[in-house]
Design a protein around this motif. Structure first.
Motif, PDB file in Angstrom:
ATOM      1  N   LEU A  31       0.607  -1.153   0.021  1.00 62.84           N
ATOM      2  CA  LEU A  31       0.075  -0.026   0.179  1.00 62.84           C
ATOM      3  C   LEU A  31       0.812   1.279  -0.137  1.00 62.84           C
ATOM      4  O   LEU A  31       0.590   2.231  -0.657  1.00 62.84           O
ATOM      5  CB  LEU A  31      -0.771  -0.074   1.148  1.00 62.84           C
ATOM      6  CG  LEU A  31      -2.119  -1.061   1.015  1.00 62.84           C
ATOM      7  CD1 LEU A  31      -2.594  -1.256   2.400  1.00 62.84           C
ATOM      8  CD2 LEU A  31      -3.149  -0.714  -0.016  1.00 62.84           C
ATOM      9  N   HIS A  32       1.893   1.205   0.778  1.00 64.32           N
ATOM     10  CA  HIS A  32       2.826   2.334   0.650  1.00 64.32           C
ATOM     11  C   HIS A  32       3.369   2.490  -0.706  1.00 64.32           C
ATOM     12  O   HIS A  32       3.659   3.698  -1.142  1.00 64.32           O
ATOM     13  CB  HIS A  32       4.113   2.018   1.586  1.00 64.32           C
ATOM     14  CG  HIS A  32       5.028   3.322   1.746  1.00 64.32           C
ATOM     15  ND1 HIS A  32       6.177   3.266   0.951  1.00 64.32           N
ATOM     16  CD2 HIS A  32       5.035   4.711   2.324  1.00 64.32           C
ATOM     17  CE1 HIS A  32       6.867   4.536   1.246  1.00 64.32           C
ATOM     18  NE2 HIS A  32       6.209   4.962   1.824  1.00 64.32           N
ATOM     19  N   HIS A  33       3.802   1.482  -1.305  1.00 64.72           N
ATOM     20  CA  HIS A  33       4.525   1.464  -2.881  1.00 64.72           C
ATOM     21  C   HIS A  33       3.408   2.103  -3.542  1.00 64.72           C
ATOM     22  O   HIS A  33       3.640   2.913  -4.588  1.00 64.72           O
ATOM     23  CB  HIS A  33       4.904   0.143  -3.096  1.00 64.72           C
ATOM     24  CG  HIS A  33       5.670   0.040  -4.323  1.00 64.72           C
ATOM     25  ND1 HIS A  33       5.003  -0.132  -5.727  1.00 64.72           N
ATOM     26  CD2 HIS A  33       7.064   0.063  -4.871  1.00 64.72           C
ATOM     27  CE1 HIS A  33       5.757  -0.027  -6.745  1.00 64.72           C
ATOM     28  NE2 HIS A  33       7.192  -0.033  -6.068  1.00 64.72           N
ATOM     29  N   ALA A  34       2.082   1.558  -3.512  1.00 62.53           N
ATOM     30  CA  ALA A  34       0.961   2.005  -4.364  1.00 62.53           C
ATOM     31  C   ALA A  34       0.535   3.451  -4.009  1.00 62.53           C
ATOM     32  O   ALA A  34      -0.317   4.110  -4.629  1.00 62.53           O
ATOM     33  CB  ALA A  34      -0.222   1.282  -4.471  1.00 62.53           C
ATOM     34  N   GLY A  35       0.843   3.973  -2.893  1.00 60.71           N
ATOM     35  CA  GLY A  35       0.545   5.620  -2.465  1.00 60.71           C
ATOM     36  C   GLY A  35      -0.937   5.238  -2.266  1.00 60.71           C
ATOM     37  O   GLY A  35      -1.722   6.383  -2.347  1.00 60.71           O
ATOM     38  N   LEU A  36      -1.581   4.225  -1.598  1.00 67.33           N
ATOM     39  CA  LEU A  36      -2.790   4.204  -1.133  1.00 67.33           C
ATOM     40  C   LEU A  36      -3.258   4.054   0.237  1.00 67.33           C
ATOM     41  O   LEU A  36      -2.291   3.529   0.843  1.00 67.33           O
ATOM     42  CB  LEU A  36      -3.581   3.001  -1.773  1.00 67.33           C
ATOM     43  CG  LEU A  36      -3.571   3.216  -3.259  1.00 67.33           C
ATOM     44  CD1 LEU A  36      -3.848   1.894  -4.074  1.00 67.33           C
ATOM     45  CD2 LEU A  36      -4.457   4.260  -3.870  1.00 67.33           C
ATOM     46  N   SER A  37      -4.331   4.786   0.883  1.00 66.12           N
ATOM     47  CA  SER A  37      -4.564   4.462   2.253  1.00 66.12           C
ATOM     48  C   SER A  37      -4.844   2.937   2.771  1.00 66.12           C
ATOM     49  O   SER A  37      -5.644   2.304   1.895  1.00 66.12           O
ATOM     50  CB  SER A  37      -5.597   5.516   2.552  1.00 66.12           C
ATOM     51  OG  SER A  37      -6.174   5.402   3.991  1.00 66.12           O
TER      52      SER A  37
END
Length: 319
Positions: free
Chosen positions: A197-203
Motif C-alpha cells: 500500500l505504501h508503494h502504491a500510495g494508497l491508504s
C-alpha cells in the motif's frame, strides 16, 4: 543545557506481537529450500513430540516414513511436502512456527520444539516460540484432501488485472483487509500489505469500491512488484542456505515496523494504527494526503485532542 538527540525507535513488533505468519516471500523460499535439501530423498523417520501439532488422524503419521520426497509447494501460507504414494505433509507455521535444517537425528527441543523429520542428509526441525501453540501439521493423501486445506485465495502471479479486480470487488472492505484476506488473495499478510500500500500510495483504510481504475491498476502492479522484489532480495541474501531468520520486520522495509521513523520517500514520520494483535503502518504524507488516521486504542482516550494531520501530530509529539 541543550537537549540531546531523540532516541531512535527500534524496528520491532508491539508487545504481545512476537512475529507474523510467513508470507509469500518467506513461504516461497521455504519451498525452494526444501526442494534443494530433500527432493529425491527418503523421509526415514517422523518424530512428533508435541500433542498440539498433528491435526489429522488418517493417514497415520507413520505412513510417510520410508517415502521419497517428490517435491514441495505452497498452499496459501502453508508449506507442503509432496511424498510418494500421493501423500502430503502440510505445515501451517502460524505466527511463530519456523522450519529449520539441522543434523540428522537432532533432538527436538523440549520447550519450543514440535517435531523433527529425518532424511539421509539432515533433519527438518519444526519449532514454535511463545506460549500459544498454533502451528499445525496435516498428513493427507490425494489432491482432493490437499485442496480441502486451501483457503482459496488467488495466486497473484497467475492472474490478470481483471481477476484481481474481481477478487477485491466482492463486498466493500478496506484495502488492508482485502489484501490480507486469504480467501481472496494468496500469501499476503500484515507486513507486506503495508509495504504494498505504501508503494502504491494508497491508504490502508480506503474502501475497495472507491478505487478508481488507475488506482486499481497501480495496486495490482505494486502487489507484484513488492512481493517479487522482496523474494529476490531474500533469496540473494540466503545464497542457497536454508532460511533461518524468518521475520515480518526486515531492514529495508519502507513502513512496516518503522513507527515514527522517517518515510524513505518523503521523510515524514511513519504512523501506526493498533488493533487487536495487529498493527498497520503507513505514511500519512504519501498515502492519506497528510491525514493521520485514528488509532482506536489512543483516539478513544484522547478524543478531541487526537491529531488529525501531520502538523498537529508533530506539535503534540514535541510537547
Amino acid at each position: 543545557m541543550r537537549p540531546g538527540p531523540r532516541p531512535r525507535f527500534q524496528r520491532r513488533p508491539l508487545p504481545g506481537i512476537p512475529g507474523a505468519v510467513p508470507e509469500y516471500p518467506d513461504v516461497t523460499l521455504y519451498v525452494e529450500a526444501l526442494v534443494s535439501h530433500v527432493a529425491g530423498q527418503r523421509l526415514e523417520r517422523a518424530r512428533v513430540k508435541s500433542p498440539y501439532l498433528l491435526r489429522s488422524v488418517e493417514p497415520a503419521l507413520s505412513a510417510v516414513e520410508g517415502r521419497r520426497v517428490l517435491g514441495a509447494r505452497s498452499l496459501g501460507k502453508r508449506v507442503v511436502l509432496d511424498l510418494e504414494d500421493d501423500l502430503h505433509l502440510v505445515f501451517h507455521l502460524m505466527v511463530t512456527g519456523r522450519l529449520r535444517w539441522r543434523d540428522r537425528g537432532v533432538a527436538v527441543p523440549k520447550k519450543y520444539g514440535h517435531a523433527a523429520f529425518d532424511f539421509e542428509t539432515g533433519a527438518l526441525l519444526l519449532t514454535e516460540m511463545g506460549s500459544k501453540k498454533r502451528a499445525s501439521l496435516h498428513v493427507v493423501r490425494g489432491d482432493d484432501a490437499l485442496l480441502a486445506l486451501d483457503p482459496g485465495g488467488l495466486d497473484l502471479f497467475a492472474i490478470d488485472l481483471a481477476a484481481f479486480a474481481e477478487a477485491l470487488s466482492d463486498g466493500n472492505h478496506t484495502l488492508k483487509r482485502a489484501l490480507t484476506n486469504p480467501h481472496r488473495l494468496s500469501g499476503i499478510g500484515n507486513a507486506y500489505s503495508d509495504e504494498i500500500l505504501h508503494h502504491a500510495g494508497l491508504s490502508p483504510l480506503q474502501l475497495t469500491q472507491n478505487l478508481s481504475d488507475a488506482e486499481l491498476a497501480r495496486l495490482f502492479e505494486s502487489t507484484k512488484t513488492v512481493l517479487t522484489a522482496w523474494t529476490d532480495k531474500l533469496r540473494t541474501a540466503l545464497d542457497g542456505a536454508f532460511p533461518e531468520k524468518v521475520t515480518a520486520f526486515r531492514d529495508g522495509m519502507a513502513v512496516h515496523g518503522r513507527y515514527r521513523e522517517p518515510c524513505p520517500k518523503c521523510e515524514a514520520p511513519v504512523q501506526r494504527i493498533v488493533y487487536a494483535d495487529n498493527e498497520v503502518n503507513y505514511c500519512a504524507r504519501c498515502q492519506t494526503g497528510g491525514k493521520v488516521l485514528a488509532d482506536r486504542a489512543l483516539s478513544r482516550l484522547l478524543k478531541r485532542d487526537w491529531p488529525r494531520s501531520l502538523d498537529e501530530w508533530e506539535e503534540m509529539r514535541s510537547k
